[in-house]
Design a protein around this motif. Structure first.
Motif, PDB file in Angstrom:
ATOM      1  N   UNK A 124       0.994  -1.114  -0.142  1.00 23.27           N
ATOM      2  CA  UNK A 124       0.001   0.005   0.135  1.00 23.27           C
ATOM      3  C   UNK A 124       0.891   1.359   0.013  1.00 23.27           C
ATOM      4  N   UNK A 125       2.181   1.218   0.644  1.00 26.07           N
ATOM      5  CA  UNK A 125       2.793   2.306   0.502  1.00 26.07           C
ATOM      6  C   UNK A 125       3.375   2.612  -0.469  1.00 26.07           C
ATOM      7  N   UNK A 126       3.658   1.567  -1.265  1.00 31.56           N
ATOM      8  CA  UNK A 126       4.354   1.671  -2.701  1.00 31.56           C
ATOM      9  C   UNK A 126       3.370   2.161  -3.680  1.00 31.56           C
ATOM     10  N   UNK A 127       2.065   2.226  -3.426  1.00 28.56           N
ATOM     11  CA  UNK A 127       1.084   2.620  -4.272  1.00 28.56           C
ATOM     12  C   UNK A 127       0.444   4.021  -4.031  1.00 28.56           C
ATOM     13  N   UNK A 128       0.733   4.292  -2.885  1.00 24.97           N
ATOM     14  CA  UNK A 128       0.108   5.534  -2.152  1.00 24.97           C
ATOM     15  C   UNK A 128       0.758   6.761  -2.883  1.00 24.97           C
ATOM     16  N   UNK A 129      -0.098   7.733  -3.574  1.00 24.84           N
ATOM     17  CA  UNK A 129       0.446   8.858  -4.161  1.00 24.84           C
ATOM     18  C   UNK A 129       0.948   9.966  -3.077  1.00 24.84           C
ATOM     19  N   UNK A 130       0.695   9.798  -1.861  1.00 28.34           N
ATOM     20  CA  UNK A 130       1.225  10.818  -0.669  1.00 28.34           C
ATOM     21  C   UNK A 130       2.324  10.540  -0.178  1.00 28.34           C
ATOM     22  N   UNK A 131       2.929   9.297  -0.429  1.00 28.23           N
ATOM     23  CA  UNK A 131       4.126   8.943   0.114  1.00 28.23           C
ATOM     24  C   UNK A 131       5.364   9.270  -0.864  1.00 28.23           C
ATOM     25  N   UNK A 132       6.425   9.697  -0.207  1.00 37.59           N
ATOM     26  CA  UNK A 132       7.554  10.123  -1.080  1.00 37.59           C
ATOM     27  C   UNK A 132       8.357   8.949  -1.464  1.00 37.59           C
ATOM     28  N   UNK A 133       8.934   9.337  -2.674  1.00 33.98           N
ATOM     29  CA  UNK A 133       9.807   8.272  -3.258  1.00 33.98           C
ATOM     30  C   UNK A 133      10.832   7.592  -2.470  1.00 33.98           C
ATOM     31  N   UNK A 134      11.352   8.399  -1.579  1.00 34.73           N
ATOM     32  CA  UNK A 134      12.429   7.550  -0.776  1.00 34.73           C
ATOM     33  C   UNK A 134      11.601   6.637   0.007  1.00 34.73           C
ATOM     34  N   UNK A 135      10.241   6.946   0.573  1.00 34.82           N
ATOM     35  CA  UNK A 135       9.570   5.973   1.386  1.00 34.82           C
ATOM     36  C   UNK A 135       9.198   4.518   0.601  1.00 34.82           C
ATOM     37  N   UNK A 136       8.756   5.005  -0.363  1.00 36.92           N
ATOM     38  CA  UNK A 136       8.241   3.880  -1.566  1.00 36.92           C
ATOM     39  C   UNK A 136       9.709   2.869  -1.856  1.00 36.92           C
ATOM     40  N   UNK A 137      10.623   3.432  -2.091  1.00 32.83           N
ATOM     41  CA  UNK A 137      12.003   2.452  -2.290  1.00 32.83           C
ATOM     42  C   UNK A 137      12.218   1.883  -1.001  1.00 32.83           C
ATOM     43  N   UNK A 138      11.995   2.364   0.145  1.00 36.13           N
ATOM     44  CA  UNK A 138      12.419   1.565   1.285  1.00 36.13           C
ATOM     45  C   UNK A 138      11.340   0.608   1.663  1.00 36.13           C
ATOM     46  N   UNK A 139      10.000   0.676   1.069  1.00 41.85           N
ATOM     47  CA  UNK A 139       9.261  -0.322   1.376  1.00 41.85           C
ATOM     48  C   UNK A 139       9.319  -1.243   0.486  1.00 41.85           C
ATOM     49  N   UNK A 140       9.738  -1.013  -0.612  1.00 39.50           N
ATOM     50  CA  UNK A 140       9.894  -1.912  -1.875  1.00 39.50           C
ATOM     51  C   UNK A 140      11.212  -2.850  -1.395  1.00 39.50           C
ATOM     52  N   UNK A 141      12.073  -2.401  -0.699  1.00 37.79           N
ATOM     53  CA  UNK A 141      13.480  -2.962  -0.208  1.00 37.79           C
ATOM     54  C   UNK A 141      12.939  -3.948   0.933  1.00 37.79           C
ATOM     55  N   UNK A 142      12.063  -3.452   1.962  1.00 37.60           N
ATOM     56  CA  UNK A 142      11.559  -4.418   2.866  1.00 37.60           C
ATOM     57  C   UNK A 142      10.873  -5.699   2.327  1.00 37.60           C
ATOM     58  N   UNK A 143      10.020  -5.225   1.342  1.00 34.06           N
ATOM     59  CA  UNK A 143       9.043  -6.268   1.050  1.00 34.06           C
ATOM     60  C   UNK A 143      10.037  -7.251   0.377  1.00 34.06           C
ATOM     61  N   UNK A 144      10.870  -6.989  -0.423  1.00 37.16           N
ATOM     62  CA  UNK A 144      11.972  -7.881  -1.327  1.00 37.16           C
ATOM     63  C   UNK A 144      12.678  -8.501  -0.202  1.00 37.16           C
ATOM     64  N   UNK A 145      12.954  -8.099   1.061  1.00 35.01           N
ATOM     65  CA  UNK A 145      13.599  -9.014   1.917  1.00 35.01           C
ATOM     66  C   UNK A 145      12.891  -9.881   2.937  1.00 35.01           C
ATOM     67  N   UNK A 146      11.475  -9.866   2.640  1.00 33.44           N
ATOM     68  CA  UNK A 146      10.709 -10.782   3.436  1.00 33.44           C
ATOM     69  C   UNK A 146      10.688 -12.202   2.901  1.00 33.44           C
TER      70      UNK A 146
END
Length: 83
Positions: free
Chosen positions: A61-83
């Protein structure tokens, strides 16, 4: 049933609320000191009981939220990939 962290958080919020009485604040401070080591309790996030599916859903949801910064989206993607 609320966790110790939630109960302590409520008392901490009461201490910082300008609309609560001195008596209420004194009571909250006494409870924090007597029962919660002055409010030093583990956070809910410190426990390992999180549902991985819910965590993954939140990260997606963080990765798709338009109100979230690109930095936060990248962090969320990295955390998701590490799960």
């Amino acid at each position: 049933m609320p966790t110790d962290a939630q109960i302590a958080g409520g008392h901490k919020a009461n201490l910082n609320n300008p609309n609560t009485s001195k008596e209420s604040k004194d009571n909250s401070q006494k409870i924090l000191n007597d029962e919660f080591n002055g409010g030093d309790v583990p956070k809910a996030s410190d426990t390992k009981d999180k549902n991985p599916g819910n965590v993954a859903g939140g990260l997606k949801a963080t990765m798709k939220n338009p109100n979230v910064s690109d930095e936060a989206k990248k962090s969320a993607e990295e955390r998701l990939n590490n799960m």
